[in-house]
Write a protein that holds these residues in place. Sequence first.
Motif, PDB file in Angstrom:
ATOM      1  N   SER A 139      29.264  44.346  29.243  1.00  0.00           N
ATOM      2  CA  SER A 139      30.138  45.415  29.736  1.00  0.00           C
ATOM      3  C   SER A 139      31.514  44.879  30.092  1.00  0.00           C
ATOM      4  O   SER A 139      31.891  44.841  31.259  1.00  0.00           O
ATOM      5  N   PRO A 140      32.271  44.455  29.094  1.00  0.00           N
ATOM      6  CA  PRO A 140      33.614  43.960  29.422  1.00  0.00           C
ATOM      7  C   PRO A 140      34.476  45.088  29.961  1.00  0.00           C
ATOM      8  O   PRO A 140      34.367  46.230  29.527  1.00  0.00           O
ATOM      9  N   ALA A 141      35.321  44.780  30.916  1.00  0.00           N
ATOM     10  CA  ALA A 141      36.114  45.813  31.569  1.00  0.00           C
ATOM     11  C   ALA A 141      37.224  46.325  30.677  1.00  0.00           C
ATOM     12  O   ALA A 141      37.647  47.458  30.778  1.00  0.00           O
ATOM     13  N   ASN A 142      37.745  45.463  29.790  1.00  0.00           N
ATOM     14  CA  ASN A 142      38.799  45.941  28.911  1.00  0.00           C
ATOM     15  C   ASN A 142      38.800  45.110  27.636  1.00  0.00           C
ATOM     16  O   ASN A 142      37.996  44.202  27.459  1.00  0.00           O
ATOM     17  N   ARG A 143      39.716  45.446  26.749  1.00  0.00           N
ATOM     18  CA  ARG A 143      39.766  44.784  25.438  1.00  0.00           C
ATOM     19  C   ARG A 143      39.991  43.291  25.572  1.00  0.00           C
ATOM     20  O   ARG A 143      39.433  42.492  24.841  1.00  0.00           O
ATOM     21  N   PHE A 144      40.842  42.911  26.532  1.00  0.00           N
ATOM     22  CA  PHE A 144      41.137  41.488  26.682  1.00  0.00           C
ATOM     23  C   PHE A 144      39.856  40.703  26.932  1.00  0.00           C
ATOM     24  O   PHE A 144      39.598  39.685  26.292  1.00  0.00           O
ATOM     25  N   VAL A 145      39.062  41.207  27.896  1.00  0.00           N
ATOM     26  CA  VAL A 145      37.821  40.496  28.214  1.00  0.00           C
ATOM     27  C   VAL A 145      36.890  40.516  27.013  1.00  0.00           C
ATOM     28  O   VAL A 145      36.273  39.510  26.665  1.00  0.00           O
TER      29      VAL A 145
ATOM     30  N   LEU B 232      37.847  49.119  16.967  1.00  0.00           N
ATOM     31  CA  LEU B 232      38.375  50.237  16.206  1.00  0.00           C
ATOM     32  C   LEU B 232      39.072  51.193  17.172  1.00  0.00           C
ATOM     33  O   LEU B 232      38.460  51.697  18.097  1.00  0.00           O
ATOM     34  N   ALA B 233      40.343  51.433  16.938  1.00  0.00           N
ATOM     35  CA  ALA B 233      41.057  52.420  17.766  1.00  0.00           C
ATOM     36  C   ALA B 233      40.685  53.798  17.263  1.00  0.00           C
ATOM     37  O   ALA B 233      40.843  54.092  16.080  1.00  0.00           O
ATOM     38  N   VAL B 234      40.160  54.648  18.156  1.00  0.00           N
ATOM     39  CA  VAL B 234      39.681  55.958  17.703  1.00  0.00           C
ATOM     40  C   VAL B 234      40.204  57.064  18.621  1.00  0.00           C
ATOM     41  O   VAL B 234      40.605  56.851  19.757  1.00  0.00           O
ATOM     42  N   ARG B 235      40.134  58.260  18.093  1.00  0.00           N
ATOM     43  CA  ARG B 235      40.537  59.453  18.845  1.00  0.00           C
ATOM     44  C   ARG B 235      39.461  60.506  18.657  1.00  0.00           C
ATOM     45  O   ARG B 235      38.865  60.619  17.587  1.00  0.00           O
TER      46      ARG B 235
ATOM     47  N   VAL C 197      29.731  58.387  19.419  1.00  0.00           N
ATOM     48  CA  VAL C 197      29.865  57.482  20.558  1.00  0.00           C
ATOM     49  C   VAL C 197      28.837  57.863  21.588  1.00  0.00           C
ATOM     50  O   VAL C 197      28.666  59.041  21.906  1.00  0.00           O
ATOM     51  N   ALA C 198      28.106  56.881  22.108  1.00  0.00           N
ATOM     52  CA  ALA C 198      27.052  57.182  23.081  1.00  0.00           C
ATOM     53  C   ALA C 198      27.672  57.526  24.426  1.00  0.00           C
ATOM     54  O   ALA C 198      28.609  56.899  24.882  1.00  0.00           O
ATOM     55  N   GLY C 199      27.138  58.533  25.065  1.00  0.00           N
ATOM     56  CA  GLY C 199      27.572  58.860  26.419  1.00  0.00           C
ATOM     57  C   GLY C 199      28.918  59.573  26.433  1.00  0.00           C
ATOM     58  O   GLY C 199      29.546  59.817  25.400  1.00  0.00           O
ATOM     59  N   ALA C 200      29.379  59.922  27.624  1.00  0.00           N
ATOM     60  CA  ALA C 200      30.668  60.604  27.780  1.00  0.00           C
ATOM     61  C   ALA C 200      31.781  59.571  27.688  1.00  0.00           C
ATOM     62  O   ALA C 200      31.680  58.481  28.225  1.00  0.00           O
ATOM     63  N   ALA C 201      32.813  59.937  26.993  1.00  0.00           N
ATOM     64  CA  ALA C 201      33.904  58.980  26.835  1.00  0.00           C
ATOM     65  C   ALA C 201      35.227  59.723  26.786  1.00  0.00           C
ATOM     66  O   ALA C 201      35.260  60.894  26.403  1.00  0.00           O
ATOM     67  N   PRO C 202      36.319  59.106  27.163  1.00  0.00           N
ATOM     68  CA  PRO C 202      37.628  59.756  27.104  1.00  0.00           C
ATOM     69  C   PRO C 202      38.017  60.080  25.668  1.00  0.00           C
ATOM     70  O   PRO C 202      37.373  59.668  24.718  1.00  0.00           O
ATOM     71  N   SER C 203      39.122  60.827  25.545  1.00  0.00           N
ATOM     72  CA  SER C 203      39.487  61.325  24.232  1.00  0.00           C
ATOM     73  C   SER C 203      40.088  60.239  23.347  1.00  0.00           C
ATOM     74  O   SER C 203      40.162  60.384  22.142  1.00  0.00           O
ATOM     75  N   GLU C 204      40.530  59.173  23.969  1.00  0.00           N
ATOM     76  CA  GLU C 204      41.145  58.101  23.181  1.00  0.00           C
ATOM     77  C   GLU C 204      40.619  56.778  23.659  1.00  0.00           C
ATOM     78  O   GLU C 204      40.336  56.618  24.847  1.00  0.00           O
ATOM     79  N   GLY C 205      40.530  55.841  22.752  1.00  0.00           N
ATOM     80  CA  GLY C 205      40.080  54.533  23.213  1.00  0.00           C
ATOM     81  C   GLY C 205      39.702  53.645  22.056  1.00  0.00           C
ATOM     82  O   GLY C 205      40.176  53.837  20.931  1.00  0.00           O
ATOM     83  N   TYR C 206      38.853  52.679  22.352  1.00  0.00           N
ATOM     84  CA  TYR C 206      38.468  51.707  21.343  1.00  0.00           C
ATOM     85  C   TYR C 206      36.958  51.609  21.293  1.00  0.00           C
ATOM     86  O   TYR C 206      36.287  51.537  22.317  1.00  0.00           O
ATOM     87  N   ILE C 207      36.458  51.614  20.089  1.00  0.00           N
ATOM     88  CA  ILE C 207      35.040  51.304  19.915  1.00  0.00           C
ATOM     89  C   ILE C 207      34.953  49.802  19.682  1.00  0.00           C
ATOM     90  O   ILE C 207      35.642  49.255  18.809  1.00  0.00           O
TER      91      ILE C 207
ATOM     92  N   LEU D 115      30.339  49.551  22.469  1.00  0.00           N
ATOM     93  CA  LEU D 115      30.997  49.833  23.739  1.00  0.00           C
ATOM     94  C   LEU D 115      32.188  50.729  23.483  1.00  0.00           C
ATOM     95  O   LEU D 115      32.816  50.646  22.435  1.00  0.00           O
ATOM     96  N   PHE D 116      32.526  51.504  24.481  1.00  0.00           N
ATOM     97  CA  PHE D 116      33.754  52.269  24.396  1.00  0.00           C
ATOM     98  C   PHE D 116      34.654  51.834  25.541  1.00  0.00           C
ATOM     99  O   PHE D 116      34.296  51.957  26.687  1.00  0.00           O
ATOM    100  N   ILE D 117      35.794  51.328  25.159  1.00  0.00           N
ATOM    101  CA  ILE D 117      36.721  50.827  26.194  1.00  0.00           C
ATOM    102  C   ILE D 117      38.005  51.614  26.071  1.00  0.00           C
ATOM    103  O   ILE D 117      38.520  51.808  24.962  1.00  0.00           O
ATOM    104  N   ASP D 118      38.535  52.027  27.193  1.00  0.00           N
ATOM    105  CA  ASP D 118      39.747  52.829  27.095  1.00  0.00           C
ATOM    106  C   ASP D 118      41.020  52.019  27.333  1.00  0.00           C
ATOM    107  O   ASP D 118      42.103  52.548  27.364  1.00  0.00           O
ATOM    108  N   ASP D 119      40.890  50.692  27.518  1.00  0.00           N
ATOM    109  CA  ASP D 119      42.110  49.917  27.757  1.00  0.00           C
ATOM    110  C   ASP D 119      42.277  48.878  26.663  1.00  0.00           C
ATOM    111  O   ASP D 119      41.588  47.879  26.667  1.00  0.00           O
TER     112      ASP D 119
END
Lengths: 298, 274, 367
Positions: free
Chosen positions: C243-249, C259-262, C280-290, C363-367
């Motif tokens: 569960s990385p907190a963001n793309r960097f991690v 993959l940048a997705v919308r 995408v599994a679970g609830a996720a924001p409208s924009e982000g990265y798979i 994973l779906f990460i929004d940052d």
Amino acid sequence: MANVQGMAEATGAGWRDRLFSAGARCALPVYVLLAAGFLAPLVTVVAFSFATPRSFDAFRSFTLANYAAIFDPANTVWLSFAWSIALAATAVLILLLVAYPIAYGLARVFGRWAGLISLLFVFPLFVSENIRLYGWVLFFIRGGVLDGTLGYVGLSAPDVLYTVGATLFGMVYVYLPFMLFPMTLGLSTVPRDLIEAARDMGASRLQIWREIELPLAMPGVLIGVLLCFVLSVGAVAEAKILGGQSIIVITHDIEIAFTYAQNWPLGSALAVLLMLVVGGLTLAVIGRIDLDRILGRR
Amino acid sequence: MSADALGPAERAQRRSDRLIWTWTLVVVLAIYLPILCGLLASLSQGRYFRFPVPRWSADWWTRTLESIEIRLLVQTSLKMAIAVTLIAVVVAFFGALAYARYDWKGRGVFQKLVLLPIFFPQPVMGLALLLWFSALGIQLSWQTAVFAHLVWIVPVVTLVMAIQMYGFDPALEEAAFDLGASRLQVFREITLPILWPGIWSGALFAFLLSWGNFPLSLYTTGPDTAVPEWLYAKMVAGYTPMVPALGSMSTIAAALLLLVAGLALRLRRRRVSP
Amino acid sequence: MTRPEPALALAAADAMAREPILRLSGIAKRFGTVAAVDGVDLVVPEGEFLTIVGPSGCGKTTLLRILAGLEQPGDGAIVLRGQVINDLPPNRRPTCLVFQSLALFPHKTVGENIAFPLKMKGVSPAACETRSRELMRMMRLPDAYFTRNVTRCSGGERQRVALARAFAYDPDVLFFDEPLSALDYKLKKLLEKELKDIHKETGKTFIYITHSLEEAMVMSDRIAVMRSGRIVQVGTPEEIYTSPANRFVAEFMGEVNVLAVRRRPDGLYAADETLGPFRVAGAAPSEGYIVVRPEFLRIVGDGAEAENVIAGKLYNSYSLGSRMQYRVRAGDRLLIVEQSRAAAATPQIDSDVVVGWDSRDALFIDD
């Protein structure tokens, strides 16, 4: 580089430590010595150069008479200056040619012998130059070593002593280490793999030397040139011992003015002119060079 | 790969290497030739030098060793050299710390200013000091000569020590500090022992440079006379073979000192790493 | 040396239950205009093996030096066992730093090096020797090395001497500044395990910094990921990995497919070009990265199936021993697939392949 400031902060040192950092405090004794022993005498010499001729009242009189006397075309003292500079320049040129192969050898060829050979070149610095120069007198003099050896085959030695040539020879002899060591230092900073890479890319020996070795070694070479020039231009022992006063060099003139002629102001004026040459060149060259890189800081 | 299989590049390299070796050895011989001539002149029996030497004798050596005048000279030179060494080592040690170890604001300027006395012709410096001492009304003696020597020798020794210090890893001091040592303990246990070889070389340089110094001594010793001054005076007028004898002895003494110091350093290194 | 309590199993929850030995709040340090450390808060339970991981220049070395006392923080407080130690000099802090270069004293023997902290405390030479030899035994150094000069020891031996010396100081917290980075692979692996064992045996708190992810994963109880002077995420290796907190991690932890997705009106996500739609599994924001790890991407077709698929051409394949790695070109992206050698036959290079993954493995990460 030790972060002594950090350590000083860490021990809760007070404002005094921050104002006069450890480095500044360590430099203080050297600065005091140089201020008293180098700066002060030179300032005194400058003061004397403006004093009334043949007097001792520096700081009390001001005149340009001494400098006028020097630049007066009737006075031959500028000849000494010219000779000194010419001899020094020639000596430096000869030294560049003589020392370069040796410096190259020390940096690249001699391998484990380099230390011993360096030592052989350093050692003469610990023998006073008049002893060494006199040895050459014993070599070249009538009846001396050269004359006697050539006598075995029926020849006799040429008369080289007490000439300008002998003086020049003496200078080259005495100042060789001062050209050799900076040059070696400069050459040794050229990393070997640069040369191998250049060779790998098709460069010839001459091209490698011109494009890589020479430019990178240049700071060392420049320091050698500078050092030898300033030391030779102010040298006097060679002219006296080997040159036998066939020419009078500028330092000899200064010495005469200070001692026999008791004309301190004139001697000081001469010295100031010499200092301008020496100081100007030194500050120009040293100001541009990164000493840390040459002396080996990692 | 046998020697026959050397390519033209390697052969050219070997040739130039050989030339370099030859040239270097020729120059080394030329450097030591006058010293050798001095030695020969001191061992000739006659008063005036002739080559080939008609009669060999160690007479002049004995006379030099027994001469009271020369003993006085040696004492003066020795006094000066020891004084110069003791003072120079301390001043230059701190100077070298400022040069190579500590990062401080004026370091760049300091590094260049310290070099100035080295890039200065010694006879001119000697004359300037003569002027200055006289202007201040200070009597010339071996002590003023010591001061003159220091002005030139301290920068040289500073450089010699600084070069050694450049290789010092500052992490060693930090680690010692971190392991509980006080600043004094860090200095005594870590800094000083590791820098000791540099201090030793510096001291050696200071001693030998002072012992053999001619231009500065000539103008600043006044009534006192150091060995090189006496030699010069006799060269100009009143030559006797005692001159090359004393010169050769002085040279041999310097060589022996270097040898002993070098051996001492090597022994110490061997003791530290069994 | 009194027998330490055996180190306890450290799940994050357990760790927080005990009183932390070290608490950092708002640590900051500037060098000129650059903020090397930019507000670090951290709580370290006693006995933990914490690794601070991050790319070069992220400030981890500076942070460690601040903790050791070799630098002063511009801001913030370091609290050790409830006491603020900002003003304590390094020689009075109950901490010890093992340097990257090890900083072994080259003019002293192994025994003298190890005994150094004791000697500084004024311990008698006899007691120094006894304790040194004890520590040498603990570090598995031959007894004969006691009189050997440290410069004549091998890389691994020097590491052990440095460790023994640190333990002779008996600190509460040990800091490690990338001590294994200069070693070859085999030695590094061996010493990683030894370090972990010593940590377990002695129960001391270790704070370790490295830029090598592998080291961190193997040895640590918790990992703190640092970037540009800040801590971006703290957690167990497992947490950071899954569960990385963001793309960097996520990208720092290894090679990943991003993959940048919308979100589309129909609830599925699509990347900007013709890739997708993806579930995408679970609830996720409208924009982000798979973010899909290579081991969750597999080659589909011939019986293998996946929820989300992408078609492409095989660009290259690499053998990783028991696993194979494939790089698949899809459009201008390069996807990385890893699967075991036995899973499927290796396709030809430049042939068409379809790769896919299940949404629950991504994973779906929004940052």
